[in-house]
Design a protein around this motif. Sequence first.
Motif, PDB file in Angstrom:
ATOM      1  N   ASP A   1     -12.229  -0.618  -1.958  1.00 44.84           N
ATOM      2  CA  ASP A   1     -11.205   0.013  -2.788  1.00 44.84           C
ATOM      3  C   ASP A   1      -9.822  -0.556  -2.476  1.00 44.84           C
ATOM      4  O   ASP A   1      -9.068  -0.926  -3.386  1.00 44.84           O
ATOM      5  CB  ASP A   1     -11.217   1.522  -2.557  1.00 44.84           C
ATOM      6  N   ALA A   2      -9.509  -0.663  -1.196  1.00 46.44           N
ATOM      7  CA  ALA A   2      -8.195  -1.192  -0.793  1.00 46.44           C
ATOM      8  C   ALA A   2      -8.052  -2.652  -1.174  1.00 46.44           C
ATOM      9  O   ALA A   2      -7.011  -3.095  -1.657  1.00 46.44           O
ATOM     10  CB  ALA A   2      -8.005  -1.015   0.717  1.00 46.44           C
TER      11      ALA A   2
ATOM     12  N   PHE B   1       0.822  -1.207   0.000  1.00 51.28           N
ATOM     13  CA  PHE B   1       0.000   0.000   0.000  1.00 51.28           C
ATOM     14  C   PHE B   1       0.860   1.263   0.000  1.00 51.28           C
ATOM     15  O   PHE B   1       0.442   2.312  -0.491  1.00 51.28           O
ATOM     16  CB  PHE B   1      -0.932   0.010   1.209  1.00 51.28           C
TER      17      PHE B   1
ATOM     18  N   ARG C   1       1.360   2.709  -3.450  1.00 53.68           N
ATOM     19  CA  ARG C   1       0.186   3.083  -4.258  1.00 53.68           C
ATOM     20  C   ARG C   1       0.321   4.458  -4.890  1.00 53.68           C
ATOM     21  O   ARG C   1      -0.017   4.640  -6.072  1.00 53.68           O
ATOM     22  CB  ARG C   1      -1.078   3.011  -3.408  1.00 53.68           C
TER      23      ARG C   1
ATOM     24  N   ILE D   1      -5.594  -6.488  -7.541  1.00 57.43           N
ATOM     25  CA  ILE D   1      -5.205  -6.165  -8.918  1.00 57.43           C
ATOM     26  C   ILE D   1      -3.698  -5.971  -9.040  1.00 57.43           C
ATOM     27  O   ILE D   1      -3.060  -6.521  -9.945  1.00 57.43           O
ATOM     28  CB  ILE D   1      -5.960  -4.908  -9.400  1.00 57.43           C
ATOM     29  N   VAL D   2      -3.104  -5.186  -8.149  1.00 52.48           N
ATOM     30  CA  VAL D   2      -1.673  -4.911  -8.269  1.00 52.48           C
ATOM     31  C   VAL D   2      -0.848  -6.167  -8.016  1.00 52.48           C
ATOM     32  O   VAL D   2       0.194  -6.375  -8.653  1.00 52.48           O
ATOM     33  CB  VAL D   2      -1.251  -3.762  -7.318  1.00 52.48           C
TER      34      VAL D   2
ATOM     35  N   LEU E   1      -7.808   0.356 -12.041  1.00 54.31           N
ATOM     36  CA  LEU E   1      -8.889   0.091 -11.101  1.00 54.31           C
ATOM     37  C   LEU E   1     -10.115   0.942 -11.422  1.00 54.31           C
ATOM     38  O   LEU E   1     -11.244   0.440 -11.463  1.00 54.31           O
ATOM     39  CB  LEU E   1      -8.416   0.364  -9.673  1.00 54.31           C
ATOM     40  N   ARG E   2      -9.912   2.224 -11.658  1.00 51.38           N
ATOM     41  CA  ARG E   2     -11.035   3.112 -11.978  1.00 51.38           C
ATOM     42  C   ARG E   2     -11.761   2.658 -13.244  1.00 51.38           C
ATOM     43  O   ARG E   2     -12.985   2.648 -13.312  1.00 51.38           O
ATOM     44  CB  ARG E   2     -10.540   4.546 -12.149  1.00 51.38           C
TER      45      ARG E   2
ATOM     46  N   ASP F   1     -13.221  10.211 -10.574  1.00 49.29           N
ATOM     47  CA  ASP F   1     -13.098   8.893  -9.959  1.00 49.29           C
ATOM     48  C   ASP F   1     -14.466   8.219  -9.974  1.00 49.29           C
ATOM     49  O   ASP F   1     -15.391   8.663  -9.284  1.00 49.29           O
ATOM     50  CB  ASP F   1     -12.599   9.025  -8.523  1.00 49.29           C
TER      51      ASP F   1
ATOM     52  N   ILE G   1      -1.917   2.059 -12.093  1.00 52.45           N
ATOM     53  CA  ILE G   1      -2.671   0.939 -11.532  1.00 52.45           C
ATOM     54  C   ILE G   1      -4.003   1.438 -10.982  1.00 52.45           C
ATOM     55  O   ILE G   1      -5.032   0.775 -11.106  1.00 52.45           O
ATOM     56  CB  ILE G   1      -1.855   0.227 -10.435  1.00 52.45           C
ATOM     57  N   ASP G   2      -3.988   2.619 -10.373  1.00 49.11           N
ATOM     58  CA  ASP G   2      -5.247   3.200  -9.913  1.00 49.11           C
ATOM     59  C   ASP G   2      -6.147   3.513 -11.102  1.00 49.11           C
ATOM     60  O   ASP G   2      -7.372   3.376 -11.016  1.00 49.11           O
ATOM     61  CB  ASP G   2      -4.982   4.475  -9.105  1.00 49.11           C
TER      62      ASP G   2
ATOM     63  N   TRP H   1      -7.762  -2.990  -5.064  1.00 52.55           N
ATOM     64  CA  TRP H   1      -6.457  -2.488  -5.515  1.00 52.55           C
ATOM     65  C   TRP H   1      -5.353  -3.479  -5.174  1.00 52.55           C
ATOM     66  O   TRP H   1      -4.490  -3.773  -6.015  1.00 52.55           O
ATOM     67  CB  TRP H   1      -6.145  -1.135  -4.873  1.00 52.55           C
TER      68      TRP H   1
END
Length: 246
Positions: A180-181, A76, A79, A187-188, A89-90, A160, A85-86, A184
């Motif tokens: 969200d956490a 984290f 991030r 995915i990462v 996610l979006r 967002d 990467i965010d 993320w």
Amino acid sequence: MVAENMQRMEKQDEEFKPVFENALKKAATTALVGAYETTTSTLMVFFLAMVLYPDIQKRAQAVIDSVIGKNQLPTFEDRASLPYIDAVLRETLRWQPIAPLGAPHATSSADVYNDYFIPKGATVMSNTWAISRDEKRYPDACIFMPERFLDVNGALTDDDPAKYIFGLGRRRCPGQYTADASVWAAIVTMLATLDISSAKDDNGKVINFTPRFTTGLERHPVPFPCNISTRPHIHSELLDVVRTAV
């Protein structure tokens, strides 16, 4: 959450412990039930996107490798250094929203909106699908394109999808930040350790398919063919870390 509250309960008077224990059970159950289907569905959308848009996956992996390296996993703390990467996610949240009509709400009082009278107690649905597919806001909305959430300098924009994907107003999803956490992190980690690609038949030919989705208030991709393998540089020690985290 459960562990921290159990510790707090130890400091409470005995007569209040049953009340706190009952509340904790309900809160934990709500968190589990609320996250189980939605998180899984979101990650299925992510897998589908990686199969259909392999170049996006390669770019995301290249970003992770350049920032984190290949001998450790992202955390984290990394991030803020991984805006792409965010953006992935979006775009996962926007591209195929798992709750296309949001959650039903009821008006607490009568109102008028754009000359439409809305009586007290009326059921109101927020059309998340229409928002996420607005061509004025998202040109070529049917295409998975994380870059739409990055400015010319590669920084995240103020747009967002979480602001509407998780609902609107006071009744929006209370688990938004946990979700969200969680997504993320998944995915990462998968991008750092896995190669997700199209499945091939016995003759080595790519198995083409047309994505299909379930119907209802909650939707997700129906099972589709794909191939998942560890990336070439991933060694057993890193896989042990992933298994431990899971």
